[in-house]
Design an enzyme around this catalytic site. Structure first.
Site, PDB file in Angstrom:
ATOM      1  N   LYS A 200       0.821  -1.206   0.000  1.00 24.06           N
ATOM      2  CA  LYS A 200       0.000   0.000   0.000  1.00 24.06           C
ATOM      3  C   LYS A 200       0.858   1.261   0.000  1.00 24.06           C
ATOM      4  O   LYS A 200       0.557   2.236  -0.706  1.00 24.06           O
ATOM      5  CB  LYS A 200      -0.945  -0.012   1.199  1.00 24.06           C
ATOM      6  CG  LYS A 200      -2.007  -1.090   1.154  1.00 24.06           C
ATOM      7  CD  LYS A 200      -2.863  -1.083   2.416  1.00 24.06           C
ATOM      8  CE  LYS A 200      -3.932  -2.163   2.382  1.00 24.06           C
ATOM      9  NZ  LYS A 200      -4.766  -2.165   3.609  1.00 24.06           N
ATOM     10  N   ALA A 225      -1.249   0.995   6.326  1.00 24.03           N
ATOM     11  CA  ALA A 225      -1.521  -0.021   7.346  1.00 24.03           C
ATOM     12  C   ALA A 225      -2.449  -1.094   6.804  1.00 24.03           C
ATOM     13  O   ALA A 225      -3.228  -0.859   5.871  1.00 24.03           O
ATOM     14  CB  ALA A 225      -2.135   0.614   8.589  1.00 24.03           C
ATOM     15  N   ASP A 226      -2.361  -2.265   7.407  1.00 22.57           N
ATOM     16  CA  ASP A 226      -3.280  -3.360   7.094  1.00 22.57           C
ATOM     17  C   ASP A 226      -3.561  -4.128   8.382  1.00 22.57           C
ATOM     18  O   ASP A 226      -2.645  -4.364   9.182  1.00 22.57           O
ATOM     19  CB  ASP A 226      -2.686  -4.304   6.048  1.00 22.57           C
ATOM     20  CG  ASP A 226      -3.710  -5.303   5.544  1.00 22.57           C
ATOM     21  OD1 ASP A 226      -4.521  -4.923   4.683  1.00 22.57           O
ATOM     22  OD2 ASP A 226      -3.710  -6.451   6.037  1.00 22.57           O
ATOM     23  N   THR A 227      -4.816  -4.517   8.581  1.00 24.62           N
ATOM     24  CA  THR A 227      -5.230  -5.192   9.805  1.00 24.62           C
ATOM     25  C   THR A 227      -5.947  -6.497   9.484  1.00 24.62           C
ATOM     26  O   THR A 227      -6.779  -6.539   8.564  1.00 24.62           O
ATOM     27  CB  THR A 227      -6.175  -4.289  10.637  1.00 24.62           C
ATOM     28  OG1 THR A 227      -5.501  -3.071  10.961  1.00 24.62           O
ATOM     29  CG2 THR A 227      -6.602  -4.984  11.928  1.00 24.62           C
ATOM     30  N   GLY A 262      -0.230  -4.313  10.552  1.00 27.68           N
ATOM     31  CA  GLY A 262       1.083  -4.008   9.995  1.00 27.68           C
ATOM     32  C   GLY A 262       1.109  -2.565   9.531  1.00 27.68           C
ATOM     33  O   GLY A 262       0.121  -2.060   9.003  1.00 27.68           O
TER      34      GLY A 262
END
Length: 354
Positions: A200, A225-227, A262
């Protein structure tokens, strides 16, 4: 610090300006400014600016662009945080304003008006169509003694929750979402979210460079960010349907699961007058979340609502699902979607911000 909004309406190369001449004990007496006012309790920034424009002009905003944040730091009055907007589409008949005289002014004539010195700075940014900005203005009496343009922060996400979390720690990001297909060959949860956040960040960096809107003399921070939610080693992303949401909540109720986020930070400066990636950091955080037992009816009612549909694991801890949370171990904001404490400290460590 009090919160206010200000909006500049434009049409046919003219700007609607308010000459403050009528209000008693007005700190802006005699000055020309835009239209706005104080954010009331329980009111969002956008609700406030729409209300203020309607009350002071009689016009209803049809479009609205969020342009920046201005911190006024005077020595004699309460500090003020102003959320700055522009609009070029509105409807209605303009009426007289009880705070001053409204006038459509040619854009190239605005600078000749009696303006606050700080206003001249951010009006220049608006005229130049500068990207979203955060400006701090220090006044001693009526005199502007210093101005500071904060580093440009870009959030590679359209998530309102991540934006709100950053604003809570006084980071006001510009939104440039990453248009990427969320695919990774990684299998470990921490590696998955770190890889996806890096993808991203790279996608948003490419969009920024292609847009030509990166001024090489201004530092930039990109936050991506990634969740994901992990239950019994199985990664749960966003549900594709209400039935999938029901299945996910059924797997989480009465048990403990993990939430991984992350984050990738890109720091851009300049090299030989060109934009350059000067530093970067990728990390992940994990929080354990325990959910109370839920009946099938409770699960169905929540799964059939709109709340779970855009959230990893099909729930939002900050929403109505919060009543089902027994306890958490770790960072609460990590579960919402961005571990802002870690983010801020990584930024401080890598860039020396205060």
């Amino acid at each position: 610090m009090k919160n206010t909004t200000l909006c500049y309406l434009t049409r046919d190369d003219k700007v609607l300006m308010l000459h403050r001449t009528k209000k008693h004990n007005d700190v802006n007496e005699g000055k020309w400014i835009g239209v706005g006012g104080h954010v009331e309790s329980g009111e969002s920034k956008e609700m406030c600016v729409r209300r203020e424009v309607w009350e002071e002009t009689g016009l209803t905003l049809k479009s609205l662009k969020y342009r920046g944040v201005i911190d006024f730091l005077p020595d004699k009055f309460e500090s003020e945080r102003m959320f700055l907007y522009t609009s070029d589409e509105f409807a209605g008949e303009m009426h007289e304003c009880d705070e001053g005289d409204l006038k459509w002014v040619e854009k190239d004539q605005v600078k000749s008006l009696d303006l606050w010195e700080g206003d001249r700075i951010f009006l220049k940014y608006l005229v130049e169509e500068a990207p979203f900005f955060h400006l701090k203005l220090n006044y001693q009496g009526d005199k502007l003694v210093s101005s500071e343009l904060m580093p440009r922060v870009i959030l590679a996400s359209q998530s309102p929750r991540r934006r709100e979390l950053l604003e809570q720690i006084d980071i006001f990001p510009e939104i440039i979402p990453a248009d990427v297909e969320e695919f990774t060959l990684e299998t470990e949860p921490s590696a998955v979210v770190e890889d996806l956040s890096t993808q991203k960040a790279n996608a948003t960096l490419l969009k920024l460079l292609r847009s030509g809107q990166h001024a090489s003399d201004k530092p930039v921070i990109i936050i991506a960010a990634d969740t994901v939610v992990v239950s019994d080693g199985r990664i749960l992303g966003k549900p594709a349907s209400h039935e999938k949401a029901f299945e996910m909540i059924s797997a989480l109720q009465g048990r403990t699961h993990e939430v991984y986020t992350g984050v990738t930070l890109f720091f851009l400066g300049s090299s030989d007058g060109r934009p350059a990636l000067t530093n970067r950091k990728t990390f992940s955080e994990m929080t354990q979340v325990s959910v109370y037992p839920m009946s099938e009816a409770e699960i169905r009612a929540y799964a059939d609502s709109d709340e779970p549909m855009d959230k990893a694991g099909a729930y939002g801890i900050q929403g109505s699902f919060g009543k089902n949370i027994r306890e958490i171990h770790g960072d609460y904001t990590n579960v919402v979607g961005l571990p802002v404490g870690r983010v801020w400290n990584e930024i401080k460590g890598l860039w020396g911000c205060n």
